[in-house]
Design a protein around this motif. Structure first.
Motif, PDB file in Angstrom:
ATOM      1  N   GLY A 293      27.076  40.934 -45.188  1.00 54.84           N
ATOM      2  CA  GLY A 293      25.938  41.532 -44.483  1.00 54.84           C
ATOM      3  C   GLY A 293      26.289  42.541 -43.412  1.00 54.84           C
ATOM      4  O   GLY A 293      25.439  42.864 -42.577  1.00 54.84           O
TER       5      GLY A 293
ATOM      6  N   TYR B 162      16.725  39.831 -41.291  1.00 55.43           N
ATOM      7  CA  TYR B 162      18.176  39.657 -41.150  1.00 55.43           C
ATOM      8  C   TYR B 162      18.413  38.408 -40.312  1.00 55.43           C
ATOM      9  O   TYR B 162      18.036  38.358 -39.139  1.00 55.43           O
ATOM     10  CB  TYR B 162      18.831  40.876 -40.497  1.00 55.43           C
TER      11      TYR B 162
ATOM     12  N   GLU C  94      24.364  45.836 -44.033  1.00 59.68           N
ATOM     13  CA  GLU C  94      22.926  45.603 -43.885  1.00 59.68           C
ATOM     14  C   GLU C  94      22.485  45.726 -42.432  1.00 59.68           C
ATOM     15  O   GLU C  94      21.339  46.109 -42.158  1.00 59.68           O
ATOM     16  CB  GLU C  94      22.571  44.222 -44.428  1.00 59.68           C
ATOM     17  N   ILE C  95      23.381  45.409 -41.497  1.00 53.13           N
ATOM     18  CA  ILE C  95      23.034  45.517 -40.078  1.00 53.13           C
ATOM     19  C   ILE C  95      22.661  46.952 -39.721  1.00 53.13           C
ATOM     20  O   ILE C  95      21.681  47.203 -39.006  1.00 53.13           O
ATOM     21  CB  ILE C  95      24.206  45.020 -39.204  1.00 53.13           C
TER      22      ILE C  95
ATOM     23  N   LEU D 109      15.923  41.516 -35.402  1.00 52.45           N
ATOM     24  CA  LEU D 109      16.626  41.252 -36.653  1.00 52.45           C
ATOM     25  C   LEU D 109      15.802  40.348 -37.565  1.00 52.45           C
ATOM     26  O   LEU D 109      15.683  40.580 -38.770  1.00 52.45           O
ATOM     27  CB  LEU D 109      17.992  40.628 -36.368  1.00 52.45           C
TER      28      LEU D 109
ATOM     29  N   VAL E 119      19.226  47.742 -41.173  1.00 47.76           N
ATOM     30  CA  VAL E 119      18.166  47.092 -40.405  1.00 47.76           C
ATOM     31  C   VAL E 119      17.927  47.834 -39.088  1.00 47.76           C
ATOM     32  O   VAL E 119      16.777  48.062 -38.691  1.00 47.76           O
ATOM     33  CB  VAL E 119      18.525  45.611 -40.141  1.00 47.76           C
TER      34      VAL E 119
END
Length: 308
Positions: free
Chosen positions: A53, A24, A56-57, A19, A60
């Motif tokens: 977020g 992240y 966004e995980i 991450l 990523v």
């Protein structure tokens, strides 16, 4: 080890590192549940306020694991034809006309040609289930709380067995289950039957240190003093009773906007001029534009001065 767990981090520490390498910033609790979701092949249910977020995980993960990202953006009235599949009716009609033109009389043959996979329009759910073997996609079901309970019930078969039934073709099962990330902003409660099929994590607003690191990574051109003031200001805003607290996405937007304006520090006029990048409701903006906003700024500068 499940098929979905191939080529994934071997430990919680490796998950944190993955991450971090993709900018992240996550705590150990999130890294732990993400690691377990990947290793166990279970969907990950992420709940939290908008802009913290969650989406966004999934992005990523797709980038880090070199997997396609397939996104189902949920909304009120979402149905099977929009989420799973529909038939290409113009192509089917053309097939019928061709059969008529050639004198084809076998009804079963005509029906088979009409409901052939050539005429199937694959929507996100079906795309996720028919992913490339060895490289199953990351399937993001975004803002599930925007749909209704009927669609939730439909998802149960998919999340339990990673399969979907198309009446004309039969049951289509994933050769390798996708990595499923479900997000919700908790505008309504999601049924327990769906949650039981997932691992769960509440994604909260980050602490000041974590948010500072996020801004450093996402807006590297921002002055260090400005970054500290932005984060301190946003942290104080979240302690107020606003209609909608600014999320991390808004903090990044604000930092980007102020950097574009070549600001090195916050001042009352700059804050007032740029609040539209941080707050999205006029009542909140009007409240901060007045004395409350100036008081927050004074407190921020005083706190940072004391901290050295």
């Amino acid at each position: 080890m499940t098929a979905a767990s191939r080529n994934v981090p071997e430990s919680i520490e490796a998950t944190l590192k993955m991450l971090e390498e993709h900018d992240y910033v996550a705590g150990r609790a999130l890294a732990t549940v993400l690691f377990l979701s990947l290793r166990m092949g279970r969907p990950l249910f992420l709940e939290g306020e908008a802009g913290v977020g969650k989406t966004e995980i999934a992005k990523v993960l797709a980038h880090a694991l070199d997997r396609p990202l397939i996104r189902l953006q949920c909304y009120e009235g979402l149905d099977v034809s929009s989420a799973v599949y529909e038939w290409n009716y113009p192509a089917q009609m053309l097939e019928i006309r061709l059969a008529e033109a050639t004198g084809e009389a076998d009804r079963d043959r005509i029906e088979t040609n009409i409901f052939d996979e050539r005429h199937l329009i694959r929507r996100p759910v079906l795309q996720a289930l028919q992913g490339e073997p060895g490289r199953a996609p990351v399937f993001l079901i975004d803002e599930l709380d925007r749909t209704d309970e009927a669609f939730e019930a439909f998802l149960l078969e998919i999340l339990s067995d990673f399969q979907v039934t198309i009446p004309e073709l039969g049951t289509i099962k994933a050769a390798e289950p996708p990595i499923v990330i479900i997000t919700t902003n908790r505008t309504r409660e999601i049924h327990d039957a769906l949650k039981r099929r997932c691992l769960y994590h509440w994604v909260d607003y980050p602490e000041a240190d974590a948010e500072l690191e996020i801004i450093r990574r996402k807006v590297p051109g921002a002055a260090e003093a400005l970054t500290a003031e932005i984060v301190a200001y946003v942290q104080k805003l979240r302690q107020m009773e606003l209609f909608k607290n600014p999320g991390v996405a808004e903090t990044i937007d604000w930092a980007t906007a102020l950097t574009e304006l070549d600001r090195l520090a916050l001042d009352p006029q700059t804050v007032s001029d740029t609040l539209g990048t941080l707050l999205k409701y006029q009542d909140d903006i009007a409240r901060i534009e007045g004395s409350a906003g100036r008081q927050i700024l004074d407190e921020v500068k005083a706190d940072l001065a004391r901290a050295g």
